[in-house]
Design an enzyme around this catalytic site. Sequence first.
Site, mmCIF file in Angstrom:
data_model
loop_
_atom_site.group_PDB
_atom_site.id
_atom_site.type_symbol
_atom_site.label_atom_id
_atom_site.label_comp_id
_atom_site.label_asym_id
_atom_site.label_seq_id
_atom_site.Cartn_x
_atom_site.Cartn_y
_atom_site.Cartn_z
ATOM 1 N N GLY A 1 0.769 -1.235 0.000
ATOM 2 C CA GLY A 1 0.000 0.000 0.000
ATOM 3 C C GLY A 1 0.800 1.286 0.000
ATOM 4 O O GLY A 1 0.259 2.345 0.339
ATOM 5 N N LYS B 1 8.048 9.498 -7.785
ATOM 6 C CA LYS B 1 8.557 8.123 -7.717
ATOM 7 C C LYS B 1 9.685 8.030 -8.732
ATOM 8 O O LYS B 1 9.442 7.861 -9.929
ATOM 9 C CB LYS B 1 7.473 7.100 -8.014
ATOM 10 C CG LYS B 1 8.017 5.673 -7.932
ATOM 11 C CD LYS B 1 6.945 4.645 -7.710
ATOM 12 C CE LYS B 1 7.596 3.277 -7.498
ATOM 13 N NZ LYS B 1 6.647 2.257 -7.045
#
Length: 209
Positions: free
Chosen positions: A14, A32
């Site tokens: 998650g 990211k």
Amino acid sequence: MAPIFITGIGTGIGKTFISALLARALEADYWKPIQAGYEGGTDSEYVQHTLTGTASIVHPEVYKLKMPASPHIAAREEGITISIQKICEQVPAINRNLIIEGAGGLLVPLNGSEFVADLIKALGAKVILISRNYLGSINHSLLTARVCREMNLPVIGWIFNDQYLHYEEEIVHWSNYPQIASVPYMRTENGNFIEAQTAALQKQLKGFL
């Protein structure tokens, strides 16, 4: 302002969803730097959708690798080597919080000699640890905490995701890292659920940041 690096006790626990919630709660940007595998869509695309209607910016990946594998293997397949220095040179220049999501856990290899934990140190980031309740998660959580201590990573605390029982209290006790929040299980992450969890995180984070 030190970025906040989101890592966890493994893959599929998650991190991306919690990163999106944190970006909403802190009115932060999201980044990211390494994406391995994107056939079903990237994590950045998911976060971008979740941040719709906010001022937060989703910054592009430094490495976007096709193979859904450990980053060093995915990079090798494409004939490249992941460079921590290159990632650090491309940190987004912003004047607000930045949420950085890692790939997998702390000891996921990035190249032949460096791991996600080395990237955290190079970025000078603070760390939020994500744990999820499954058979073996206590072991994985405490191993993660031990690596953080051995590498002197500045850990803010734990966010527990999905279904949780007494294991939260035990992980907090044995790791000696505090619990920031618990995000309950929800089969469908609808708008009302996301809004409620964002509001809860805003309150819970005040004592930690």
